[in-house]
Design a protein around this motif. Structure first.
Motif, PDB file in Angstrom:
ATOM      1  N   VAL A 181       0.847  -1.204   0.000  1.00 26.48           N
ATOM      2  CA  VAL A 181       0.000   0.000   0.000  1.00 26.48           C
ATOM      3  C   VAL A 181       0.882   1.253   0.000  1.00 26.48           C
ATOM      4  O   VAL A 181       0.620   2.215  -0.727  1.00 26.48           O
ATOM      5  CB  VAL A 181      -0.979  -0.021   1.204  1.00 26.48           C
ATOM      6  CG1 VAL A 181      -1.656   1.330   1.381  1.00 26.48           C
ATOM      7  CG2 VAL A 181      -2.025  -1.124   1.021  1.00 26.48           C
ATOM      8  N   GLU A 182       1.973   1.214   0.756  1.00 29.50           N
ATOM      9  CA  GLU A 182       2.897   2.361   0.767  1.00 29.50           C
ATOM     10  C   GLU A 182       3.477   2.584  -0.634  1.00 29.50           C
ATOM     11  O   GLU A 182       3.620   3.716  -1.095  1.00 29.50           O
ATOM     12  CB  GLU A 182       4.043   2.118   1.758  1.00 29.50           C
ATOM     13  CG  GLU A 182       3.610   2.306   3.202  1.00 29.50           C
ATOM     14  CD  GLU A 182       4.699   1.884   4.205  1.00 29.50           C
ATOM     15  OE1 GLU A 182       4.391   1.877   5.392  1.00 29.50           O
ATOM     16  OE2 GLU A 182       5.831   1.562   3.780  1.00 29.50           O
ATOM     17  N   SER A 183       3.802   1.486  -1.286  1.00 31.45           N
ATOM     18  CA  SER A 183       4.367   1.547  -2.635  1.00 31.45           C
ATOM     19  C   SER A 183       3.369   2.154  -3.626  1.00 31.45           C
ATOM     20  O   SER A 183       3.723   3.008  -4.444  1.00 31.45           O
ATOM     21  CB  SER A 183       4.762   0.118  -3.035  1.00 31.45           C
ATOM     22  OG  SER A 183       5.149   0.037  -4.362  1.00 31.45           O
ATOM     23  N   ILE A 184       2.104   1.744  -3.529  1.00 31.50           N
ATOM     24  CA  ILE A 184       1.055   2.270  -4.428  1.00 31.50           C
ATOM     25  C   ILE A 184       0.905   3.775  -4.200  1.00 31.50           C
ATOM     26  O   ILE A 184       0.879   4.570  -5.143  1.00 31.50           O
ATOM     27  CB  ILE A 184      -0.314   1.581  -4.173  1.00 31.50           C
ATOM     28  CG1 ILE A 184      -0.227   0.072  -4.380  1.00 31.50           C
ATOM     29  CG2 ILE A 184      -1.387   2.168  -5.087  1.00 31.50           C
ATOM     30  CD1 ILE A 184      -1.498  -0.691  -3.975  1.00 31.50           C
ATOM     31  N   ASN A 185       0.822   4.154  -2.917  1.00 36.02           N
ATOM     32  CA  ASN A 185       0.630   5.574  -2.598  1.00 36.02           C
ATOM     33  C   ASN A 185       1.820   6.411  -3.083  1.00 36.02           C
ATOM     34  O   ASN A 185       1.647   7.509  -3.603  1.00 36.02           O
ATOM     35  CB  ASN A 185       0.442   5.763  -1.093  1.00 36.02           C
ATOM     36  CG  ASN A 185      -0.890   5.195  -0.605  1.00 36.02           C
ATOM     37  OD1 ASN A 185      -1.769   4.925  -1.415  1.00 36.02           O
ATOM     38  ND2 ASN A 185      -1.030   5.023   0.696  1.00 36.02           N
ATOM     39  N   ALA A 186       3.026   5.865  -2.919  1.00 34.08           N
ATOM     40  CA  ALA A 186       4.223   6.605  -3.348  1.00 34.08           C
ATOM     41  C   ALA A 186       4.238   6.789  -4.867  1.00 34.08           C
ATOM     42  O   ALA A 186       4.843   7.728  -5.376  1.00 34.08           O
ATOM     43  CB  ALA A 186       5.485   5.875  -2.883  1.00 34.08           C
ATOM     44  N   ALA A 187       3.560   5.877  -5.586  1.00 38.29           N
ATOM     45  CA  ALA A 187       3.495   5.981  -7.053  1.00 38.29           C
ATOM     46  C   ALA A 187       2.354   6.899  -7.507  1.00 38.29           C
ATOM     47  O   ALA A 187       2.156   7.082  -8.707  1.00 38.29           O
ATOM     48  CB  ALA A 187       3.322   4.586  -7.661  1.00 38.29           C
ATOM     49  N   HIS A 188       1.589   7.447  -6.556  1.00 38.59           N
ATOM     50  CA  HIS A 188       0.415   8.300  -6.857  1.00 38.59           C
ATOM     51  C   HIS A 188      -0.638   7.572  -7.675  1.00 38.59           C
ATOM     52  O   HIS A 188      -1.260   8.136  -8.577  1.00 38.59           O
ATOM     53  CB  HIS A 188       0.842   9.612  -7.533  1.00 38.59           C
ATOM     54  CG  HIS A 188       1.790  10.402  -6.682  1.00 38.59           C
ATOM     55  ND1 HIS A 188       1.407  11.010  -5.501  1.00 38.59           N
ATOM     56  CD2 HIS A 188       3.120  10.626  -6.797  1.00 38.59           C
ATOM     57  CE1 HIS A 188       2.449  11.589  -4.944  1.00 38.59           C
ATOM     58  NE2 HIS A 188       3.511  11.361  -5.702  1.00 38.59           N
ATOM     59  N   VAL A 189      -0.783   6.295  -7.330  1.00 41.38           N
ATOM     60  CA  VAL A 189      -1.841   5.457  -7.893  1.00 41.38           C
ATOM     61  C   VAL A 189      -2.889   5.341  -6.778  1.00 41.38           C
ATOM     62  O   VAL A 189      -2.532   5.350  -5.596  1.00 41.38           O
ATOM     63  CB  VAL A 189      -1.253   4.060  -8.239  1.00 41.38           C
ATOM     64  CG1 VAL A 189      -2.324   3.032  -8.512  1.00 41.38           C
ATOM     65  CG2 VAL A 189      -0.289   4.175  -9.431  1.00 41.38           C
ATOM     66  N   VAL A 190      -4.174   5.253  -7.134  1.00 44.24           N
ATOM     67  CA  VAL A 190      -5.207   5.089  -6.094  1.00 44.24           C
ATOM     68  C   VAL A 190      -5.054   3.695  -5.468  1.00 44.24           C
ATOM     69  O   VAL A 190      -4.965   2.698  -6.197  1.00 44.24           O
ATOM     70  CB  VAL A 190      -6.624   5.257  -6.692  1.00 44.24           C
ATOM     71  CG1 VAL A 190      -7.691   5.005  -5.635  1.00 44.24           C
ATOM     72  CG2 VAL A 190      -6.778   6.649  -7.290  1.00 44.24           C
ATOM     73  N   SER A 191      -4.998   3.642  -4.134  1.00 45.18           N
ATOM     74  CA  SER A 191      -4.698   2.349  -3.486  1.00 45.18           C
ATOM     75  C   SER A 191      -5.932   1.685  -2.892  1.00 45.18           C
ATOM     76  O   SER A 191      -6.745   2.330  -2.228  1.00 45.18           O
ATOM     77  CB  SER A 191      -3.646   2.531  -2.384  1.00 45.18           C
ATOM     78  OG  SER A 191      -4.044   3.521  -1.454  1.00 45.18           O
ATOM     79  N   ILE A 192      -6.030   0.387  -3.142  1.00 45.44           N
ATOM     80  CA  ILE A 192      -7.038  -0.442  -2.459  1.00 45.44           C
ATOM     81  C   ILE A 192      -6.274  -1.443  -1.595  1.00 45.44           C
ATOM     82  O   ILE A 192      -5.462  -2.224  -2.110  1.00 45.44           O
ATOM     83  CB  ILE A 192      -7.941  -1.196  -3.460  1.00 45.44           C
ATOM     84  CG1 ILE A 192      -8.695  -0.217  -4.353  1.00 45.44           C
ATOM     85  CG2 ILE A 192      -8.921  -2.108  -2.702  1.00 45.44           C
ATOM     86  CD1 ILE A 192      -9.671  -0.877  -5.325  1.00 45.44           C
ATOM     87  N   GLY A 193      -6.521  -1.418  -0.298  1.00 43.73           N
ATOM     88  CA  GLY A 193      -5.936  -2.397   0.606  1.00 43.73           C
ATOM     89  C   GLY A 193      -6.964  -3.466   0.911  1.00 43.73           C
ATOM     90  O   GLY A 193      -8.101  -3.145   1.273  1.00 43.73           O
ATOM     91  N   VAL A 194      -6.578  -4.722   0.733  1.00 43.56           N
ATOM     92  CA  VAL A 194      -7.503  -5.816   1.047  1.00 43.56           C
ATOM     93  C   VAL A 194      -6.984  -6.528   2.291  1.00 43.56           C
ATOM     94  O   VAL A 194      -5.886  -7.105   2.281  1.00 43.56           O
ATOM     95  CB  VAL A 194      -7.643  -6.807  -0.133  1.00 43.56           C
ATOM     96  CG1 VAL A 194      -8.585  -7.947   0.249  1.00 43.56           C
ATOM     97  CG2 VAL A 194      -8.164  -6.089  -1.373  1.00 43.56           C
ATOM     98  N   GLY A 195      -7.761  -6.466   3.366  1.00 40.67           N
ATOM     99  CA  GLY A 195      -7.346  -7.067   4.641  1.00 40.67           C
ATOM    100  C   GLY A 195      -7.868  -6.219   5.782  1.00 40.67           C
ATOM    101  O   GLY A 195      -8.850  -5.488   5.621  1.00 40.67           O
ATOM    102  N   ASP A 196      -7.191  -6.296   6.910  1.00 41.04           N
ATOM    103  CA  ASP A 196      -7.614  -5.569   8.107  1.00 41.04           C
ATOM    104  C   ASP A 196      -7.437  -4.056   7.891  1.00 41.04           C
ATOM    105  O   ASP A 196      -6.303  -3.586   7.703  1.00 41.04           O
ATOM    106  CB  ASP A 196      -6.750  -6.042   9.285  1.00 41.04           C
ATOM    107  CG  ASP A 196      -7.183  -5.436  10.602  1.00 41.04           C
ATOM    108  OD1 ASP A 196      -7.886  -4.406  10.584  1.00 41.04           O
ATOM    109  OD2 ASP A 196      -6.794  -5.989  11.649  1.00 41.04           O
ATOM    110  N   PRO A 197      -8.537  -3.280   7.913  1.00 46.99           N
ATOM    111  CA  PRO A 197      -8.412  -1.837   7.665  1.00 46.99           C
ATOM    112  C   PRO A 197      -7.558  -1.111   8.700  1.00 46.99           C
ATOM    113  O   PRO A 197      -6.988  -0.064   8.405  1.00 46.99           O
ATOM    114  CB  PRO A 197      -9.852  -1.327   7.706  1.00 46.99           C
ATOM    115  CG  PRO A 197     -10.705  -2.451   8.105  1.00 46.99           C
ATOM    116  CD  PRO A 197      -9.907  -3.710   8.151  1.00 46.99           C
TER     117      PRO A 197
END
Ligand code: BG6
Ligand code: MG
Length: 224
Positions: A181-197
């Motif tokens: 999720v950190e990697s997605i956010n750093a790439a400025h891509v919209v992030s979806i985390g699947v698991g414990d919020p």
């Protein structure tokens, strides 16, 4: 933040999103850790989720207070040992190992002309996609071994967007790990985390299960 209607591509983590192979990685690392007398824990498991092979080993050795006890060659041997255990598990992988909801989601994305690509930290990703019989959906897989920095750096998601000829802001990234999720956010891509919020609280959108992955659910959960 991009609008939902601007999204043209979806960047998929593999282990823990497309297939349940994360538990195989975890079991293999646990065997290696315990053979070194390092106690396995839920925290350690979470800390290595999504990290590449050597980064995972370093994290395990750090937690066990053994980081400086091995040469690079010895570390390579330990990483090879983990991979050999993992390969045995991988040999039994088949389409039944695809996580719930994923098949329908992939079919829905394809029908609606979204681009798709795998951006796993695993060098075994092409083999897994073959075993899962998902090559039609994923002809494209980022070659992690060619990248300089792994998750949580943005490289893998930036490369994935580039390979499907889209801008990062035209993509959604889906991952089950904190570093992912950190990697997605750093790439400025919209992030979806699947698991414990609570664990994946940095994601733009959270789902507790892959079963929830549908275009309509994503549209409804889109941050205002
Ligand atoms: C990630 C897993 O997908 O791949 C990690 O979440 C794993 O646990 C990493 O360490 C690297 O995998 P491999 O197959 O290259 O050792
Ligand atoms: Mg994962």
């Amino acid at each position: 933040m991009s609008e939902f209607n601007n999204i043209k591509g979806v960047l998929f983590d593999l282990n823990g999103i497309v297939t349940d192979s994360w538990r195989y990685h975890s079991q293999s690392w646990r065997e290696v850790a315990e053979s070194l007398g390092i106690t396995w824990s839920a925290e350690l498991e979470e800390a290595i989720k999504g990290r590449d092979r050597i980064d995972s080993l370093n994290e395990i050795l750090k937690v066990g207070g053994q980081l400086n006890q091995f040469s690079d060659a010895e570390k390579e041997q330990l990483a090879d040992k983990k991979n050999a255990i993992y390969q045995n598990m991988l040999d039994k992988m088949n389409p039944d190992d695809i996580l719930p909801g994923i098949h329908n989601f992939l079919a829905e994305l394809k029908q609606n002309h979204y681009q798709m690509i795998i951006d796993s930290a695993s060098a075994n990703a092409p083999k897994e996609i073959k075993k899962l019989d998902l090559e039609d959906y994923f002809p494209l897989i980022v070659d992690i071994t060619k990248l300089k920095h792994n998750k949580p750096a943005p490289d893998v998601f930036l490369k994935a967007a580039e390979m499907i000829h889209l801008k990062p802001e035209e993509c959604i990234g889906i991952d089950d790990g904190v570093v992912g999720v950190e990697s997605i956010n750093a790439a400025h891509v919209v992030s979806i985390g699947v698991g414990d919020p609570k664990v994946l609280h940095e994601a733009d959108i959270n789902f507790t299960s892959t079963k929830k992955l549908t275009l309509e659910n994503i549209r409804q959960a889109w941050p205002k």
